[in-house]
Design a protein around this motif. Structure first.
Motif, short mmCIF file in Angstrom:
data_model
loop_
_atom_site.label_atom_id
_atom_site.label_comp_id
_atom_site.label_asym_id
_atom_site.label_seq_id
_atom_site.Cartn_x
_atom_site.Cartn_y
_atom_site.Cartn_z
N ALA A 67 0.81 -1.23 0.00
CA ALA A 67 0.00 0.00 0.00
C ALA A 67 0.84 1.27 0.00
O ALA A 67 0.52 2.24 -0.69
CB ALA A 67 -0.93 0.00 1.21
N TYR A 68 1.91 1.29 0.81
CA TYR A 68 2.67 2.51 1.01
C TYR A 68 4.14 2.40 0.61
O TYR A 68 4.89 3.36 0.72
CB TYR A 68 2.62 2.92 2.49
CG TYR A 68 1.23 3.17 3.01
CD1 TYR A 68 0.29 3.85 2.26
CD2 TYR A 68 0.85 2.71 4.28
CE1 TYR A 68 -0.98 4.09 2.74
CE2 TYR A 68 -0.42 2.94 4.77
CZ TYR A 68 -1.33 3.64 4.00
OH TYR A 68 -2.59 3.87 4.48
N ASP A 69 4.58 1.19 0.19
CA ASP A 69 5.98 0.96 -0.18
C ASP A 69 6.92 1.32 0.95
O ASP A 69 7.92 2.03 0.77
CB ASP A 69 6.35 1.75 -1.45
CG ASP A 69 7.69 1.32 -2.02
OD1 ASP A 69 8.09 0.15 -1.81
OD2 ASP A 69 8.36 2.16 -2.66
N VAL A 70 6.61 0.86 2.16
CA VAL A 70 7.42 1.19 3.34
C VAL A 70 7.26 0.08 4.37
O VAL A 70 6.24 -0.62 4.39
CB VAL A 70 6.98 2.55 3.93
CG1 VAL A 70 5.56 2.47 4.46
CG2 VAL A 70 7.94 3.05 4.97
N THR A 71 8.25 -0.10 5.23
CA THR A 71 8.13 -1.05 6.32
C THR A 71 7.36 -0.41 7.48
O THR A 71 7.30 0.82 7.59
CB THR A 71 9.51 -1.47 6.83
OG1 THR A 71 10.16 -0.32 7.41
CG2 THR A 71 10.37 -2.02 5.70
N PRO A 72 6.77 -1.21 8.36
CA PRO A 72 6.11 -0.63 9.53
C PRO A 72 7.04 0.24 10.36
O PRO A 72 6.63 1.30 10.85
CB PRO A 72 5.63 -1.87 10.30
CG PRO A 72 5.42 -2.91 9.25
CD PRO A 72 6.54 -2.67 8.25
N THR A 73 8.29 -0.18 10.53
CA THR A 73 9.25 0.61 11.32
C THR A 73 9.48 1.97 10.69
O THR A 73 9.48 3.01 11.38
CB THR A 73 10.58 -0.14 11.45
OG1 THR A 73 10.36 -1.37 12.16
CG2 THR A 73 11.60 0.69 12.22
N ALA A 74 9.70 2.00 9.37
CA ALA A 74 9.93 3.27 8.69
C ALA A 74 8.69 4.16 8.75
O ALA A 74 8.79 5.38 8.90
CB ALA A 74 10.35 3.03 7.24
N PHE A 75 7.51 3.54 8.65
CA PHE A 75 6.27 4.31 8.71
C PHE A 75 6.12 4.99 10.07
O PHE A 75 5.81 6.18 10.14
CB PHE A 75 5.07 3.38 8.46
CG PHE A 75 3.74 4.08 8.52
CD1 PHE A 75 3.26 4.78 7.43
CD2 PHE A 75 2.96 4.02 9.67
CE1 PHE A 75 2.04 5.43 7.48
CE2 PHE A 75 1.73 4.66 9.74
CZ PHE A 75 1.27 5.36 8.63
N VAL A 76 6.36 4.24 11.13
CA VAL A 76 6.25 4.81 12.48
C VAL A 76 7.29 5.91 12.68
O VAL A 76 7.00 6.96 13.26
CB VAL A 76 6.38 3.72 13.54
CG1 VAL A 76 6.52 4.32 14.94
CG2 VAL A 76 5.17 2.78 13.50
N THR A 77 8.51 5.68 12.21
CA THR A 77 9.55 6.71 12.34
C THR A 77 9.16 7.98 11.61
O THR A 77 9.35 9.09 12.13
CB THR A 77 10.90 6.19 11.80
OG1 THR A 77 11.30 5.04 12.55
CG2 THR A 77 11.98 7.25 11.90
N ASP A 78 8.59 7.84 10.41
CA ASP A 78 8.12 9.01 9.66
C ASP A 78 7.07 9.79 10.45
O ASP A 78 7.12 11.02 10.54
CB ASP A 78 7.52 8.58 8.32
CG ASP A 78 8.56 8.49 7.22
OD1 ASP A 78 9.74 8.73 7.51
OD2 ASP A 78 8.18 8.15 6.09
N LEU A 79 6.10 9.07 11.01
CA LEU A 79 5.05 9.73 11.78
C LEU A 79 5.63 10.45 12.99
O LEU A 79 5.24 11.57 13.31
CB LEU A 79 4.00 8.72 12.25
CG LEU A 79 3.00 8.20 11.22
CD1 LEU A 79 1.97 7.33 11.92
CD2 LEU A 79 2.31 9.32 10.48
N ARG A 80 6.58 9.80 13.67
CA ARG A 80 7.20 10.42 14.83
C ARG A 80 7.94 11.70 14.45
O ARG A 80 7.85 12.72 15.14
CB ARG A 80 8.16 9.42 15.49
CG ARG A 80 7.45 8.33 16.27
CD ARG A 80 8.41 7.25 16.74
NE ARG A 80 7.78 6.38 17.74
CZ ARG A 80 8.29 5.27 18.19
NH1 ARG A 80 9.48 4.85 17.71
NH2 ARG A 80 7.67 4.55 19.11
N LEU A 81 8.66 11.65 13.34
CA LEU A 81 9.41 12.83 12.90
C LEU A 81 8.47 13.95 12.47
O LEU A 81 8.72 15.13 12.74
CB LEU A 81 10.36 12.45 11.76
CG LEU A 81 11.56 11.60 12.16
CD1 LEU A 81 12.30 11.12 10.92
CD2 LEU A 81 12.50 12.38 13.08
#
Length: 272
Positions: free
Chosen positions: A204-218
């Protein structure tokens, strides 16, 4: 080396930047670039062209609307016979994140450029461009976003569909309590196995769950830095980072500015 564009370089203290861009059919492509700290909407007014991305080439035609994230490496070219004309509206990522949080708009949670075809959106871009010529305010930026949301519906977006359970889980992760819980909390919200979550997020987003959470945090940290005077250590904790030093390293790598400098530049840009 690709260009890395910064919002303040173009906005000069205004809440957003707007421009009409014309690219003739035989002109060279615009330079490949990314954005350090801002998102942009492209509204195609006339003609046709191509959007050059790391994931491939997408066609552009009159009536198309594209939302580009800071991390998206992209360029644009015009096609024969008339080239391409579009209005570009750029705005700080931190303010956009606050708008998403306020409106809980799941449509915009996707990574990467999001494309719509909605010819009725062209006047919305033209109005934002007109207002930009005459002392634009934050209200004008909000009006632009709201008018677009009235026209762009989730079903209009291009690309593969996002499962409802995944969209809801990703939207819920924007809440601070969930954000602090990280990937384990995302798994709880999704209600699926770790392997299924990983496969679905990549599709769906071409990203891992870890990278997705890091993006949201940043993104949330950037919003807090720009809009509050909360101590940086507290922001790191609220966003789920294990230490201030780790937060500073991660934020600096993403924004090419340490949190303290990002705060100073962001607040100077929006406070008269």
């Amino acid at each position: 080396m690709d260009q890395i564009l910064r919002f303040e370089t173009h906005a000069f203290g205004r809440p957003y930047h707007a421009a009409r861009v014309r690219i003739p059919a035989r002109a060279r492509d615009t330079e490949l670039h990314t954005h350090a700290d801002f998102h942009e909407f492209m509204g195609v007014v006339s003609g046709s062209g191509e959007h050059l991305l790391t994931t491939g080439v997408s066609s552009l035609q009159a009536g198309d609307v594209v939302l580009v994230r800071p991390s998206d490496r992209h360029a644009v070219r015009g096609s024969a016979p008339d080239g391409l004309e579009f209005v570009n509206i750029a705005f700080p990522s931190s303010i956009w994140q606050g708008f998403l949080d306020l409106t809980r708009t799941a449509t915009w949670s996707s990574r990467g450029p999001i494309s719509f075809h909605q010819p009725a959106a062209v006047p919305v871009f033209e109005h934002a461009l007109d207002r930009f010529q005459d002392s634009p305010t934050t209200y004008d930026l909000l009006r632009f976003w709201i008018d677009l949301l009235d026209l762009l519906k989730p079903g209009d977006a291009g690309g593969p569909g996002v499962p409802d359970w995944l969209a809801k889980a990703c939207t819920a992760m924007r809440a601070e309590d969930n954000l602090r819980g990280g990937v384990p909390r995302l798994l709880e919200l999704a209600g699926v196995s770790a392997a299924h979550l990983s496969r679905s997020m990549r599709a769906a987003y071409d990203v891992t769950p870890t990278a997705f959470v890091t993006d949201l945090r940043l993104e949330h940290a950037a919003s807090l830095l720009a809009a509050t005077n909360t101590p940086i250590a507290t922001i790191a904790d609220r966003c789920g980072f294990t230490s201030q030093s780790y937060f500073t390293r991660t934020f600096t790598a993403a924004h090419e500015l340490p949190p303290r400098d990002f705060r100073r530049r962001s607040q100077r840009a929006f406070v008269p």
